[in-house]
Motif scaffolding. Structure first.
Motif, short mmCIF file in Angstrom:
data_model
loop_
_atom_site.label_atom_id
_atom_site.label_comp_id
_atom_site.label_asym_id
_atom_site.label_seq_id
_atom_site.Cartn_x
_atom_site.Cartn_y
_atom_site.Cartn_z
N LEU A 63 17.50 -37.87 7.26
CA LEU A 63 18.69 -37.98 6.43
C LEU A 63 18.47 -37.44 5.02
O LEU A 63 19.43 -37.22 4.29
CB LEU A 63 19.15 -39.44 6.34
N THR A 94 27.49 -38.94 9.94
CA THR A 94 26.33 -39.00 10.83
C THR A 94 26.74 -39.59 12.17
O THR A 94 27.81 -40.17 12.32
CB THR A 94 25.20 -39.88 10.24
N ASN A 104 19.56 -41.54 13.21
CA ASN A 104 20.83 -40.93 12.83
C ASN A 104 20.69 -39.41 12.75
O ASN A 104 19.65 -38.91 12.32
CB ASN A 104 21.31 -41.46 11.49
N LEU A 106 22.40 -36.02 11.07
CA LEU A 106 23.33 -35.53 10.06
C LEU A 106 24.30 -34.52 10.68
O LEU A 106 23.90 -33.62 11.41
CB LEU A 106 22.57 -34.85 8.93
#
Length: 355
Positions: A63, A94, A104, A106
């Protein structure tokens, strides 16, 4: 020397102050990325850039890396462009990566509005729409629902009513690129200087709509398959600047759409408000007496399927949050050892300081 003559790609006054800290660097905005190479829009034209070694070393996780829509600070070094910093994001979209991982992924950053595209033919799925709305609200941007391929739907009003009951408080547009003005309502809703991202399943007509907005066929499109679904053509995220100053971001179709630790109070505001009227504060909306949610289902105000979807997303979010805490504890343990070892080390340090 910094170059602030970059309003054409969204670098407005609100970003100038953030960039003042890096006067020795230039500004750019990520328009696409592939295999570690970032394509940037700058005041001097489009350039390719890589991350500095210091940036890679200091990044705590995925991230922290630049994504499409990010504003970055860069420097031309020995004929190449090097990214040194990512400016703070005002919004970030996300999703949970496909598979068993809880990381996660992006999608895009610094978005003002997220246009959730769903076709009115066989792709129509309210439960999937709820997932899109959840991650859109969680991004910090404002979601908008765009219903495409209205020419292939036999009962548009009925489906529009169903979407209105699901996307509470959200603007909804019905479009058809088969007619010359079928996409005009979407274009008229986008303000100059704003960045809008288009998300949705494969083949719902995102690229066709973006081509109509851009006024030229920059995005590859394809026709319908035999099962009445569009063919997936977009393979990467990409940012485009319209002649009138609007910035568009296209994204690939998302086959899996898991959620992380999210707030469901916006995408399920009806259930959230009803829950406040339940007799018990910890009501699970099963068979408890005085349950306002169950009462609304009986009265036909909401559906059992919507409550089931809410519970499912709530469980996913809680599980993701638990996994995130566990990963953080494992990192701390790896760095400092177990609690007993930490206490022992702390005692040793205190004893040493007393001598």
């Amino acid at each position: 020397m910094n170059n602030y003559k970059t309003k054409e790609f969204g670098f407005t006054e609100e970003w100038v102050e953030k960039a003042l800290e890096y006067e020795a660097l230039q500004t750019g905005r990520v328009s696409s990325l592939a295999k570690g190479i970032y394509k940037l829009i700058t005041g001097h034209g489009d350039i390719n850039a890589e991350l500095s070694g210091k940036f890679r070393f200091s990044a705590a996780g995925p991230l922290d890396y630049p994504t499409v829509g990010d504003f970055v600070m860069l420097k031309h070094e020995a004929g190449s462009a090097i990214i040194h910093h990512v400016l703070p994001r005002k919004s970030v979209l996300t999703r949970k990566e496909a598979g068993m991982t809880q990381e996660n992924q992006l999608i895009a950053a610094n978005i003002d509005r997220i246009f959730i595209c769903m076709s009115l033919n066989s792709d129509f799925n309210l439960r999937r729409l709820e997932r899109y709305l959840t991650i859109a609200w969680d991004s910090g941007a404002t979601p908008v629902v765009v219903l495409t391929k209205a020419d292939l739907c036999e009962d548009v009003p009925a489906k529009l009513d169903a979407v209105s009951d699901t996307a509470l408080g959200v603007d909804i547009f019905v479009t058809s690129c088969m007619s010359e003005d079928g996409w005009h309502p979407v274009k008229e809703s986008i303000a100059k200087g704003h960045t809008v991202a288009f998300i949705g399943s494969s083949g719902v007509g995102k690229s066709t709509l973006i081509n109509a907005l851009l006024g030229e066929d920059l995005m590859e499109t394809d026709g319908l398959r035999n099962d009445d679904k569009g063919r997936h053509t977009t393979t990467r995220r990409e940012l485009f600047v319209m002649p009138d100053g609007v910035i568009l971001i296209d994204t690939p179709g998302m086959r899996e759409l898991g959620v992380q630790s999210v707030d469901l109070s916006r995408s399920f505001s009806d259930i959230d408000e009803l829950s406040a009227a339940c007799r018990f504060n910890d009501c699970q909306h099963n068979s408890e007496p005085g349950c306002a949610v169950k009462g609304a289902i009986t009265e036909g105000k909401i559906t059992e399927e919507r409550l089931h979807s809410y519970r499912k997303l709530e469980r996913e979010a809680a599980y993701a949050e638990m996994r995130a805490r566990k990963r953080e504890e494992e990192k701390i343990k790896k760095m400092f050892g177990s609690k007993s070892e930490m206490k022992k080390k702390l005692s040793e340090v205190k004893a040493k300081n007393r001598r």
